[in-house]
Scaffold this active site. Structure first.
Site, PDB file in Angstrom:
ATOM      1  N   LYS A 142      -1.937 -11.015 -30.037  1.00  0.00           N
ATOM      2  CA  LYS A 142      -0.875 -10.056 -29.717  1.00  0.00           C
ATOM      3  C   LYS A 142       0.449 -10.803 -29.899  1.00  0.00           C
ATOM      4  CE  LYS A 142      -0.309  -6.236 -26.501  1.00  0.00           C
ATOM      5  NZ  LYS A 142      -0.874  -5.122 -27.287  1.00  0.00           N
ATOM      6  N   GLU A 162      -7.271  -0.209 -37.330  1.00  0.00           N
ATOM      7  CA  GLU A 162      -6.668   0.316 -36.102  1.00  0.00           C
ATOM      8  C   GLU A 162      -5.265   0.843 -36.392  1.00  0.00           C
ATOM      9  OE1 GLU A 162      -5.326  -2.237 -32.949  1.00  0.00           O
ATOM     10  OE2 GLU A 162      -5.264  -4.002 -34.238  1.00  0.00           O
TER      11      GLU A 162
HETATM   12  C1  LIG Z   1      -1.868  -4.158 -27.406  1.00  0.00           C
HETATM   13  C2  LIG Z   1      -2.543  -3.614 -28.591  1.00  0.00           C
HETATM   14  C3  LIG Z   1      -3.621  -2.705 -28.505  1.00  0.00           C
HETATM   15  C4  LIG Z   1      -4.090  -2.119 -27.207  1.00  0.00           C
HETATM   16  O1  LIG Z   1      -4.605  -3.077 -26.311  1.00  0.00           O
HETATM   17  P1  LIG Z   1      -4.755  -2.681 -24.780  1.00  0.00           P
HETATM   18  O2  LIG Z   1      -5.250  -3.944 -24.149  1.00  0.00           O
HETATM   19  O3  LIG Z   1      -5.737  -1.598 -24.690  1.00  0.00           O
HETATM   20  O4  LIG Z   1      -3.411  -2.270 -24.305  1.00  0.00           O
HETATM   21  C5  LIG Z   1      -4.227  -2.296 -29.685  1.00  0.00           C
HETATM   22  N1  LIG Z   1      -3.792  -2.719 -30.893  1.00  0.00           N
HETATM   23  C6  LIG Z   1      -2.765  -3.577 -31.009  1.00  0.00           C
HETATM   24  C7  LIG Z   1      -2.336  -3.997 -32.362  1.00  0.00           C
HETATM   25  C8  LIG Z   1      -2.104  -4.049 -29.877  1.00  0.00           C
HETATM   26  O5  LIG Z   1      -1.080  -4.891 -30.013  1.00  0.00           O
END
Ligand SMILES: *Cc1c(COP(=O)(O)O)cnc(C)c1O
Length: 342
Positions: free
Chosen positions: A186, A222
């Site tokens: 992230k 995604e």
């Molecule tokens: C943060 C994020 C998510 C969702 O993650 P959660 O832990 O469910 O909030 C999904 N995809 C990406 C690219 C992200 O940065």
């Protein structure tokens, strides 16, 4: 920027914007160790013009929420998983680790200090919490920073999208992350690279875009900030298995709930040419919890899932269960909720 006065907030119209709350959390890493940080009223950061993060993108972040319960308490949802994921993201970007137990304690301290800003139960709002870490050492040559700032801010937000409104999405020609790149971390760079495709999708009339796997462009990966799921016509819950997607905590939780509900969930490759198999689809992430995908347009063909105006029954039930657990209204069978001592 002036601090937010709680009296000026309209709980039912918060939107998803930054408001400067009284307290943040800050801690610096230098001389080989963390320097005992704590709560601060300073919501600005100061570092060198040559700071690593500004030029070479050494940054990781988390997104989580605190929910007001019916009895006036405040719940966090699986905060230790955010601590764990931030540590994994930091590893990929060769950054210092912030101790996981301290991470959870720091999040709780920020929530407690700003507790009057946690929206009331039933308003649909929550306190969004953003822990992050940046490399701050002044560098010119590319090498990992030896100095870091770990910081947390919180801001009250409304329901990301009110109710479960299906949205139209398109499939992007761009990639969000490379095949063996930083897709599982992230980190800011993944978001910078998703800005252009997202703007193009919005200009074309879509809510946002979906990315395909970067190696073959055959399988669903995604969204820019949320994982994808589909429900097959015979009721099986599917979500992509890929090494270029972010391991969503919402997704992990929904996989368990889907199992509890007998949906035989599976993490597998989902071919973009197999959309006809799917009766429902949606996006999963902390911001929206679950957001139904009404339609997906790929190479000019628009595929409608359950309905363009109404959430499907499986989506609705998964949402009600997860959001119910987060707000404390549905039994927390798996011990996911952690209440904050106020
Ligand atoms: C943060 C994020 C998510 C969702 O993650 P959660 O832990 O469910 O909030 C999904 N995809 C990406 C690219 C992200 O940065």
């Amino acid at each position: 920027m002036a601090k937010q006065d709680v009296k000026d907030l309209d709980w039912s119209n918060l939107g998803f914007t930054y408001r400067d709350l009284p307290y943040s959390y800050n801690e610096e890493f230098k001389d080989g160790k963390w320097q005992n940080g704590g709560l601060t009223t300073d919501s600005t950061l100061t570092f060198s013009e040559a700071a690593e993060d500004l030029h070479y993108g050494q940054e990781v972040f988390e997104g989580m929420k605190a929910y007001r319960t019916k009895d006036g308490g405040i719940n966090l949802f699986r905060p230790e998983m955010n601590a764990e994921r931030m540590a994994n993201s930091a590893k990929r970007l060769v950054m210092e680790q912030y101790p996981k137990d301290k991470f959870v304690e720091a999040v709780k301290a920020v929530v407690k200090a700003n507790q009057e800003f946690v929206p009331p139960y039933g308003s649909g709002g929550s306190l969004y919490i953003r822990p992050f870490m940046v490399g701050t050492e002044p560098v010119v040559g590319v090498s990992p920073s030896t100095e870091y700032t770990f910081h947390i801010y919180a801001t009250p937000v409304g329901a990301y999208i009110k109710g479960l409104n299906p949205m139209p999405y398109t499939v992007s020609d761009y990639d969000r992350a490379a095949g063996a790149g930083t897709g599982q971390a992230k980190t800011a760079g993944n978001y910078a690279s998703s800005l252009l495709p997202s703007i193009l999708a919005k200009k074309a009339g879509f809510a946002d875009c979906l990315y395909l796997d970067p190696r073959e462009h055959k399988y669903i990966d995604e969204f820019g900030g949320a994982n994808f799921y589909g429900v097959t016509k015979d009721g099986q819950f599917l979500t992509p298995k890929s090494d270029s997607i972010l391991p969503s905590i919402t997704k992990k939780s929904i996989l368990q709930i889907a199992k509890d509900q007998g949906l035989n969930p599976q993490e597998t490759r989902i071919a973009i040419d197999d959309l006809d198999n799917l009766a429902e689809a949606g996006a999963m992430g902390t911001a929206a919890v679950i957001s139904p995908v009404g339609s997906l347009t790929y190479k000019g063909n628009k595929h409608v899932f359950y309905s363009e105006t109404e959430a499907g029954p499986v989506t609705q039930k998964l949402y009600d269960t997860l959001f119910g657990i987060q707000e404390g209204d549905v039994e927390d069978k798996h011990g996911w909720v952690e209440s904050v001592d106020l």
